[in-house]
Design a protein around this motif. Sequence first.
Motif, PDB file in Angstrom:
ATOM      1  N   GLN A  19      11.871 -16.638 108.461  1.00  0.00           N
ATOM      2  CA  GLN A  19      12.034 -15.774 109.619  1.00  0.00           C
ATOM      3  C   GLN A  19      10.696 -15.468 110.294  1.00  0.00           C
ATOM      4  O   GLN A  19      10.635 -15.293 111.511  1.00  0.00           O
ATOM      5  CB  GLN A  19      12.753 -14.482 109.214  1.00  0.00           C
ATOM      6  CG  GLN A  19      14.221 -14.699 108.890  1.00  0.00           C
ATOM      7  CD  GLN A  19      14.964 -13.399 108.700  1.00  0.00           C
ATOM      8  OE1 GLN A  19      14.437 -12.319 108.926  1.00  0.00           O
ATOM      9  NE2 GLN A  19      16.217 -13.506 108.294  1.00  0.00           N
ATOM     10  N   SER A  23      10.102 -16.229 114.095  1.00  0.00           N
ATOM     11  CA  SER A  23       9.630 -15.188 115.021  1.00  0.00           C
ATOM     12  C   SER A  23       8.321 -15.605 115.700  1.00  0.00           C
ATOM     13  O   SER A  23       8.154 -15.392 116.908  1.00  0.00           O
ATOM     14  CB  SER A  23       9.413 -13.876 114.258  1.00  0.00           C
ATOM     15  OG  SER A  23      10.589 -13.504 113.581  1.00  0.00           O
ATOM     16  N   ALA A 133      12.995 -11.105 111.352  1.00  0.00           N
ATOM     17  CA  ALA A 133      12.961 -11.593 112.734  1.00  0.00           C
ATOM     18  C   ALA A 133      12.995 -10.462 113.753  1.00  0.00           C
ATOM     19  O   ALA A 133      12.182 -10.427 114.691  1.00  0.00           O
ATOM     20  CB  ALA A 133      14.125 -12.553 112.968  1.00  0.00           C
TER      21      ALA A 133
END
Length: 591
Positions: A19, A23, A133
């Motif tokens: 994540q 991101s 995220a």
Amino acid sequence: MGRLLSAHKVTVLAIVLLQLVQSSANLLLPTLNAAIIDDGIVGRNTAKILDLGVWMAGIAAVQVVAAIIAGYLGAVVAMDVGRQLREELFAKVQSLSSQEVAVFGAASLVTRATNDVAQIQNLAVLVFTMLVAAPAIFLGGIALAIHQDLALSGIVIAVVPLLTVIMAVIVRRLVPLYREGQGLIDRISRVLREQIIGANVIRGFVRQGHEIRRFNGANQDLTRNNLRSALLVAGMMPMIMLVVNLSSVGVVWFGGHRIESGEMRLGALTAFIAYILQILIAIMMAMYVFMTAPRAAACAERIQAVLDTVPAIADGPGPDGPRPADNTVESGVDGHGPNGPGPADNTVEFRDVAFAYPGAEAPVLAGISFKALPGTTTAIIGATGSGKSTLLNLLPRFLNTTAGNITIGGHAVRALPLEVLRGLIGLVPQHSYLFSGTIADNLRMGSPAATDEELWAALTTAQAAGFVRQLPHGLQSPVSQGGTNFSGGQRQRLCIARALLRRAPVYLFDDSFSALDYGTDYRLREAMKPLLRSATVLIVAERVATIVDAGLILVLEGGRIVAQGTHRELMDASPSYQEIAASQLVLEETP
């Protein structure tokens, strides 16, 4: 939740890293896009456009792959958490006594193990999808928006607290609604269960209209609760969109003026708007979690209430004690009992035993003392409500005595592990219950390793082989839940066969012959005599004809033993027993 996730530490760490990659890629794309606009399009540098475009395509591919893998791993962990919760709930319910189950209610326990666990699973999926995220995109979006243009960032700084307040107010109102909603689901499940199980009673008393109104009332209460919570959830999105769209309009308005004055580049404004949208996406992701979290929190409280319940009936401290004996009970089939070697002495003794339900004004049983010897049958008879079944349920500790002591082979039942204690007992309960599956599956609950020949031998003894052979599939004939596709007498005989396969040193028959005609009752008892020659047998009976041959008959009245002896002795000396016998018109028929 932390305890359940301990087995998935590596997987959770992988999700976090994926994540972070997702991101970072998401936050990098608007900056590259701004560079394409300013250095490529405005600067008319085709090579720069192609170079940055390739980087953007590669980063986007990495982002997609990371999102897919993280989503899959998150779903795997969430489903496993749900599986563990269901297993723990099932194990806990199995350890609770009937009184503790009644506190929660059967319908509520089913809801907690299904709907409540599903709600926690849904939250876990969202958390593992947005664990890192959402906050990374939110914080990174704010930081990069400030980096693009400090003056315009005032709009973002003003908007974020406003959005936080909106969500906090709505979530605070959702929590009690969701908690009330789970209780209303319990209520509707309870009403529906009662109406399904008691359908014939409802039809017999022509109460369909009343029951429909009762169900509709529960259904309408649940509908109103769901509408109120749905209204709050539905109102959250428009309010957030209104705030974010107004902020976007403000960004474009003030940003256009800054571009016109030369204080801001076109690419920077494009990137700023993209970061505003990313902040919106992060807020929406958080919103979904916040919408699901209150319901999951209410469900978690309900599940934890069950898991935190300390069973009143727990294992005894002593590891040693009697075991089910090999050949303790003579059987027509060679082999060992299901639980290994056991004691030579299977005498059952009650010493001044009493039992009272919590909060009851008077005890159900008091001053119960007797000894049931191996090779004999001890019968218990009395009027309805005299405590016969309660007395029998004290031996396997389905209920705990409130005073006195019960022993098997000299060992106090409270000192024995429950598995050992109940392994000593072959039980035929008052309510003949069969489980969905086949006849063979149900019989093998008494002895999982039993062969087909052993099953037929037990069925023959229980006078059930005849009707089972007439079924199209014999031992493999299907059994519906509760055994409702068999008559009461057939269910009783199948339950007796199941208990006989146990070959236990102690047998309990709780009014297990009531659905049988006198002829079948007599033949069954005669067939069981050689099989139970060495066993200690306790029988609760309503019919005197069933217990005339018992070595000891206990007459219960008001929870106390008012007389005991053989049939002849009681017929001569016990008015209570004489009254029971006379009421069944057997005074002239019994020897």
